[in-house]
Design an enzyme around this catalytic site. Structure first.
Site, mmCIF file in Angstrom:
data_model
loop_
_atom_site.group_PDB
_atom_site.id
_atom_site.type_symbol
_atom_site.label_atom_id
_atom_site.label_comp_id
_atom_site.label_asym_id
_atom_site.label_seq_id
_atom_site.Cartn_x
_atom_site.Cartn_y
_atom_site.Cartn_z
ATOM 1 N N ASN A 162 54.028 36.832 38.696
ATOM 2 C CA ASN A 162 54.881 37.747 39.451
ATOM 3 C C ASN A 162 53.970 38.702 40.222
ATOM 4 O O ASN A 162 53.511 39.717 39.700
ATOM 5 C CB ASN A 162 55.816 38.507 38.515
ATOM 6 C CG ASN A 162 56.852 37.607 37.884
ATOM 7 O OD1 ASN A 162 57.823 37.230 38.528
ATOM 8 N ND2 ASN A 162 56.629 37.237 36.633
ATOM 9 N N GLU A 163 53.698 38.351 41.456
ATOM 10 C CA GLU A 163 52.758 39.081 42.286
ATOM 11 C C GLU A 163 53.410 40.339 42.870
ATOM 12 O O GLU A 163 54.627 40.531 42.754
ATOM 13 C CB GLU A 163 52.262 38.172 43.414
ATOM 14 C CG GLU A 163 51.514 36.937 42.949
ATOM 15 C CD GLU A 163 50.074 37.231 42.508
ATOM 16 O OE1 GLU A 163 49.752 38.404 42.227
ATOM 17 O OE2 GLU A 163 49.277 36.274 42.444
ATOM 18 N N PRO A 164 52.604 41.213 43.484
ATOM 19 C CA PRO A 164 53.168 42.402 44.141
ATOM 20 C C PRO A 164 54.325 42.039 45.055
ATOM 21 O O PRO A 164 54.263 41.064 45.825
ATOM 22 C CB PRO A 164 51.971 42.944 44.936
ATOM 23 C CG PRO A 164 50.778 42.553 44.110
ATOM 24 C CD PRO A 164 51.121 41.203 43.538
ATOM 25 N N SER A 166 57.370 41.440 43.677
ATOM 26 C CA SER A 166 58.374 40.805 42.822
ATOM 27 C C SER A 166 59.438 41.811 42.410
ATOM 28 O O SER A 166 59.142 42.986 42.162
ATOM 29 C CB SER A 166 57.710 40.210 41.577
ATOM 30 O OG SER A 166 56.806 39.182 41.921
ATOM 31 N N THR A 181 44.369 36.931 43.375
ATOM 32 C CA THR A 181 44.627 36.027 42.248
ATOM 33 C C THR A 181 43.917 34.696 42.459
ATOM 34 O O THR A 181 43.307 34.142 41.532
ATOM 35 C CB THR A 181 46.144 35.789 42.099
ATOM 36 O OG1 THR A 181 46.795 37.040 41.853
ATOM 37 C CG2 THR A 181 46.439 34.836 40.954
#
Length: 638
Positions: A162-164, A166, A181
């Site tokens: 869940n990246e920035p 999300s 990432t």
């Protein structure tokens, strides 16, 4: 004190946090919590539903669970697992797949039924991914939800993938991976360009439904993002901050990962503290930099309005504290890293005698010596010390394949006979064929590793000669662990330690310089230091010369010791900075774009110069002399 700690956590830490001395101790505790859950569920005839994570963080948890299974009879027959995520696309048999990871570290080593294992499928056709993700959610719900969800934290603040950006209510879905990432995963894939751009991940909302959430983080590399997740404001830019909204979460950290939390980094802002001299020094340096005000200009009012009134009351007035800390910092600065002959050395970092010292500089890779402490290296040689350098590993991993072909082409052209030319041509043809079909992160054959090692050896010799070392003082250890580690992570270091002990006995050094980069406990630098330390500890039991041997630690091109920790600061003139740069340039295979550049796009020589100039700038900001650059060292206390 316990009540103050509780108040401090309420003010700064917005989630429950438990800090352990080491990652090993923390991992064992987490594994035992999982074990107790499994056994409790078994007793009640129920299934234990585990949400599992991958990556370096949970490996020791899984190792302890395997030990409990093998040695204490822990059964996984009633365990159902759901993994957080998987790269997309990704075949389950690929080395980098999380299916392979989980089998290697847990599933193939315990008695869990295969049908109870659930890992997102990286081979689902693109037009079926959405339906697949919804089904993954339904399966979790069909078991009544997750009993425990294990999490790590990425440096973007991601949990799962869940990246920035999300959403806090997001479910299992296909996501695009952040560039950072992918850079962090690049070593596993043999380059960022080989890392998938997408992944299937449980959502933040999915994670929130777990009855218990345990986020684990180890080492200094995670300290900055851990602080933001625990003490920062809720932000979609850092998805881990959403965990502040959960009543079921706990952060499990080792001391290094927790080091930037307020209660450890600036504890005087959180509670009353015991003002030791070391803590006072740290606080005064912090205050000076915080206010951008030289130490000798700090006032009682500055102390009182920045959480340090107790320090002034106990050890004040402010000017007296300022003078003491200023003098301590001033005394760290020396142009004589081997000690200055014929002077009072009671307030100097190093001993005056003997005037000419035996020195050995251990370099984990063949360029760490000049990158990390090249100016000091040159000065030690210039000042007449008997300086040795020991390159601990071949560094063959960090050489481009193209360089191998280029060197082989030279050797073929230089061959003096038809037979020699034919033999070299055969090696060249085999290398070229291998490179054409080489898979990402595939280990090179021995002959190619040897050639890559020789490339770096030649560069290291050129650099050490430029510094001023005779050839007999240049040592290539080629420690066995380095190549063994390419095939197995379970390696023994006894032969490495024995080899290091032999070299130390040969040199009988008064000074040992070693890399002190501990941010990555699985990295080469950490392993190399542990080998040196173990060798010295053993020698101290039998060899008299070790009683007069000091161990100094330097750091690499990325990070420096905090000012308050520095015990020896060696200033460099503009001319010495230039000489250091030329020594770094001798390592041609590492110039421009190295094989493993890390996060930093700057070349190594630029990183090194920026780091040392920044250290000099901080000393000047504190009110000390304005130097071109400073290389910093901390002495290891046995």
């Amino acid at each position: 004190m316990a009540r103050l700690n509780l108040l401090e956590e309420t003010r700064f830490e917005k989630v429950p946090v438990k800090v352990y001395p080491t990652a090993d101790e923390a991992s064992i505790d987490v594994a035992h919590r999982i074990s107790h859950l499994i056994q409790s569920k078994q007793h009640n005839g129920e299934k234990a539903i585990l949400g599992l994570a991958t990556g370096a963080t949970p490996i020791k948890v899984y190792r302890e669970l395997v030990r409990l299974h093998r040695e204490e009879g822990l059964s996984f027959q009633n365990v159902v697992t759901f993994n957080l995520d998987e790269y997309y696309p990704m075949h389950p048999t690929a080395d980098q797949s999380y299916v392979s990871f989980m089998k290697k570290h847990l599933f193939d080593l315990v008695d869990i039924p295969t049908e109870n294992i659930h890992i997102p499928d990286g081979t689902v056709p693109a037009d079926q991914v959405h339906a697949y993700c919804e089904d993954y959610e339904r399966k979790i719900s069909s078991y009544g939800g997750l009993d425990i969800q294990l999490l790590g934290i990425g440096r973007t603040g991601h949990i799962g993938f869940n990246e920035p950006g999300s959403a806090p209510n997001s479910g299992t879905r296909l996501v695009t991976l952040d560039d950072l990432t992918r850079r962090d995963a690049s070593r596993d894939f043999g380059g960022k360009e080989n890392v998938p751009t997408k992944a299937i991940t449980m959502g933040v909302g999915t994670i929130f439904k777990a009855k218990e959430i345990i986020l684990m983080a180890w080492n200094e590399k995670k300290a900055e993002i851990v602080k933001k997740a625990i003490e920062g404001e809720l932000s979609a830019d850092i998805p881990a901050t959403y965990l502040q909204l959960s009543d079921n979460v706990e952060f499990i950290l080792d001391q290094d990962a927790a080091s930037l939390l307020t209660r450890f980094d600036t504890p005087w802002l959180a509670e009353d503290v015991v003002w030791t001299d070391e803590l006072a020094k740290k606080a005064v340096v912090w205050l000076s930099l915080e206010l951008d005000k030289a130490i000798l200009k700090l006032t009682d009012d500055d102390y009182n309005t920045h959480g340090m009134a107790q320090l002034v009351t106990e050890k004040g007035p402010a000017y007296g504290i300022n003078i003491r800390v200023f003098n301590e910092l001033q005394r760290t600065i020396t142009g004589w890293p081997g000690g200055k002959p014929g002077v009072d050395d009671s307030n100097r970092p190093e001993r005056a005698n003997p005037a000419s010292k035996n020195v050995i500089l251990f370099s984990p890779h063949p360029d760490d010596d000049v990158i990390s402490m090249g100016g000091t290296f040159i000065r030690l040689a210039d000042q007449g010390h008997q300086v040795h350098v020991a390159y601990q590993t071949s560094g063959n991993t960090a050489v481009w394949d193209d360089d191998v072909l280029r060197y082989l082409e030279f050797v073929i052209d230089f061959a003096s006979s038809a037979e020699e030319k034919e033999a070299k041509q055969k090696i060249y043809d085999e290398a070229r064929t291998f490179f054409e079909s080489k898979k990402p992160n595939q280990v090179d054959p021995e002959v190619i590793r040897t050639i890559k090692g020789l490339i770096r050896k030649g560069e290291a010799i050129a650099g050490a000669r430029f510094v001023g070392l005779p050839d007999e003082h240049i040592h290539f250890q080629d420690l066995p662990f380095y190549d063994r580690g390419k095939f197995s992570k379970e390696v023994d270091f006894e032969d490495d330690i024995q080899q290091t002990m032999e070299l130390l006995r040969q040199v009988k050094p008064h000074q040992v310089f070693a890399a002190g980069d501990f941010a990555d406990p699985h990295g080469t630098h950490r392993v190399c230091f542990d080998i040196i330390l173990q060798a010295l500890i053993r020698l101290r039991e039998t060899d008299e010369w070790t009683k007069d041997c000091w161990l100094w630690l330097y750091r690499g091109a990325w990070h420096e010791y905090p000012i308050h920790e520095i015990e020896m600061a060696v200033p460099l003139s503009p001319q010495e900075v230039k000489r250091k740069r030329i020594a770094i340039f001798k390592h041609q295979s590492q110039k421009d774009v190295p094989v493993f550049p890390g996060d930093d796009p700057r070349e190594f020589w630029v990183r090194a110069e920026d780091r040392t100039s920044e250290t000099a700038g901080l000393y000047h900001q504190l009110g000390l002399a304005n130097y071109e650059a400073i290389e910093a060292f901390v002495r290891w206390k046995f």
